[in-house]
Enzyme design. Structure first.
Site, PDB file in Angstrom:
ATOM      1  N   SER A 102      46.890  30.974  36.186  1.00 19.27           N
ATOM      2  CA  SER A 102      46.655  30.389  37.561  1.00 19.27           C
ATOM      3  C   SER A 102      45.771  30.752  38.437  1.00 19.27           C
ATOM      4  O   SER A 102      45.420  30.230  39.529  1.00 19.27           O
ATOM      5  CB  SER A 102      47.868  29.843  38.218  1.00 19.27           C
ATOM      6  N   LYS A 150      47.139  31.111  49.337  1.00 16.73           N
ATOM      7  CA  LYS A 150      47.809  29.990  48.659  1.00 16.73           C
ATOM      8  C   LYS A 150      49.125  29.289  49.252  1.00 16.73           C
ATOM      9  O   LYS A 150      49.811  30.450  49.771  1.00 16.73           O
ATOM     10  CB  LYS A 150      47.997  30.340  47.143  1.00 16.73           C
ATOM     11  N   SER A 206      46.928  26.825  38.928  1.00 20.76           N
ATOM     12  CA  SER A 206      47.359  25.922  40.060  1.00 20.76           C
ATOM     13  C   SER A 206      46.700  26.579  41.072  1.00 20.76           C
ATOM     14  O   SER A 206      46.737  25.922  42.443  1.00 20.76           O
ATOM     15  CB  SER A 206      48.722  26.292  40.007  1.00 20.76           C
TER      16      SER A 206
END
Length: 480
Positions: A173, A74, A149
């Protein structure tokens, strides 16, 4: 190349059946073919990953449990020499001089970082629609969100571009996009995994965790990234067990608590049906179901959005153009501050404003302190329930993946996507999302289990059994 799991890749590279470079090129080919429609990646490090794979082929390190395995990271987790933007204009040119602790550990284990994945700006969102570099799309339906996210990481694993990925989880997330993309996602106990090198959103809630398509792969990567780190003051000095050894395929006697009162409203029928099917799968394998009460869990969303936004307001105050972030051109300091911080996206600005308000004089006690008091009650409820059961089960998300743009005009509806996940972050407990079936619309549903602190082994054991009980299909990536 038919190798799909990290464990298969590691064994094949170790035996010499394939080279790490061949595996890397295959992953790069899949990314090049699939990512233009999915937009899981913000940056693909083709040269760096191939060079890394070539070094592994040359050196063949003996103690490398992820030898040659492609991994995505990420884009709020720092990678030395590779752009790390947190999907924000404030960091669009940032190239870290160091790697996060989790990246260091993965590379020592022989993994090959393929690139950085898309996310909501500064990890603030539940749909990956708040990335300033464009939305990611769900491989099960390109018109739907992948969750957030950490949506880019979930998409990369779900579509088969990489077998493993890292995300961060502040209020769901990792687990929520894992559920909506039909894969496994684990949020560790707070302190189990070092946050060194993670760009902070809410420091008392953030945790780094993995995505995978199989429980064995998830256990393998988690055993590598878990453990104490002297550079992280919140890192726990708890012993790290052999998580793969915990996959005994036996959940006889496992006590599963179900907070039925929480599930009375707001859960889509298809989600409820798949969730109940997952519970029946655990029950058929020997687990027992018990009703439990979590009286304050219904308050998790308002508490989370007070605490998280307060911490976000403090953490993001550093991005003023003086020492951190991209500096806007201006003739005076005040103009420079204004223009620099104007580059934050709308969702980040909203959360900074809320956080600043609840920390301001006259409102601190009424909002922030009260939220922390209720947070303590939520943790107490879980502690009490987990004296009677081993895990607590709820749907990971109350809905399946919704359409792109469907909730962007209504932040409150967007925030409700985390209604079942935020409590684990507030309580600092480990939680996992496990695929438990598809709805009639052929969209995946996740079942979330929460356990006692540092008992990720029980979560993985249950996930392994459920994975065998409910065989999930894959999205038809070939049609993309």
């Amino acid at each position: 190349m038919s190798l799909e799991t990290a464990c298969e890749i590691r064994a094949a590279v170790r035996s010499g059946a394939v080279s790490a470079v061949e595996v890397c090129r295959d992953a790069l080919d899949r990314i090049a073919r699939l990512d233009p429609k999915l937009h899981a990646f913000l940056h693909v490090d083709e040269a760096g990953s191939l060079a890394r794979a070539a070094r592994l082929d040359r050196d063949k390190p003996a103690d490398a449990p992820l030898l040659g395995v492609p991994i995505a990271v990420k884009d709020n987790i720092c990678t030395r020499g590779v752009q790390t933007t947190a999907a924000s204009r404030l960091l669009e040119h940032y190239v870290p001089p160091y790697s996060a602790a989790v990246v260091e550990r993965l590379e020592r284990a022989g993994a090959v970082v393929m690139g950085k994945t898309n996310c909501d700006e500064f990890a603030m969102g539940s749909s990956t629609e708040h990335s300033v570099f464009g939305v990611s799309r769900n491989p099960w339906d390109l018109d739907r969100i992948p969750g957030g996210s950490s949506g880019g990481s979930a998409v990369a694993v779900s579509a088969g571009m990489v077998p493993l990925a890292l995300g961060s989880d502040t209020g769901g997330s990792i687990r929520q996009p894992a559920a909506l993309c039909g894969i496994l996602g684990l949020k560790p106990t707070y302190g189990r995994v070092s946050r060194y090198g993670l760009i902070a959103f809410a420091s008392s809630l953030d945790q780094i965790g993995p995505f995978a398509r199989s429980t064995r792969d998830l256990a393998a990567i988690f055993g590598i990234i878990a453990g104490p780190d002297p550079r992280d003051a919140t890192s726990a000095h708890a012993e790290v067990p052999d998580y793969t050894a915990a996959l005994t395929q036996d959940v006889r006697g496992l006590r599963v608590g179900v907070p039925r009162d929480l599930l009375k409203e707001g859960v889509e029928p298809g989600v409820r049906e798949a969730f109940e099917s997952g519970l029946r799968g655990l029950q058929a394998a020997g687990a027992t179901l018990t009703d439990v009460a979590l009286p304050h869990a219904s308050l998790a969303i308002p508490v989370y959005y007070l605490v998280a936004n307060a911490e976000a307001s403090s953490n993001l105050a550093r991005y003023d153009g003086v020492r951190y972030g991209t500096r806007a051109e201006a003739t005076t300091p005040s103009e420079m501050y204004y223009r620099t911080r104007a580059r934050f996206g709308a969702e980040v600005k909203r959360r900074i404003m809320i956080g600043t308000f609840v920390l301001s004089a006259g409102y601190y006690d009424a909002y922030y302190v009260k939220a922390q008091q209720v947070r303590a009650l939520i943790r107490k409820d879980y502690d009490e329930a987990l004296t009677h059961v081993d895990v607590i089960a709820v749907p990971t998300s109350p809905t399946v993946a919704f359409k792109l743009g469907e909730r962007t005009a209504d932040p409150l509806q967007m925030y409700l996507a985390d209604v079942f996940t935020a409590a684990a972050n507030l309580a600092g407990l480990p939680a996992i999302s496990i695929p438990c079936g598809l709805t009639k619309e052929k969209l995946p549903v996740g079942l979330q289990l929460t356990a006692r602190p540092f008992d990720e082994a029980t979560l993985l054991r249950a996930a392994d059994v459920l994975e065998r009980q409910i065989v999930m299909p894959r999205p038809d990536a070939g049609s993309l």
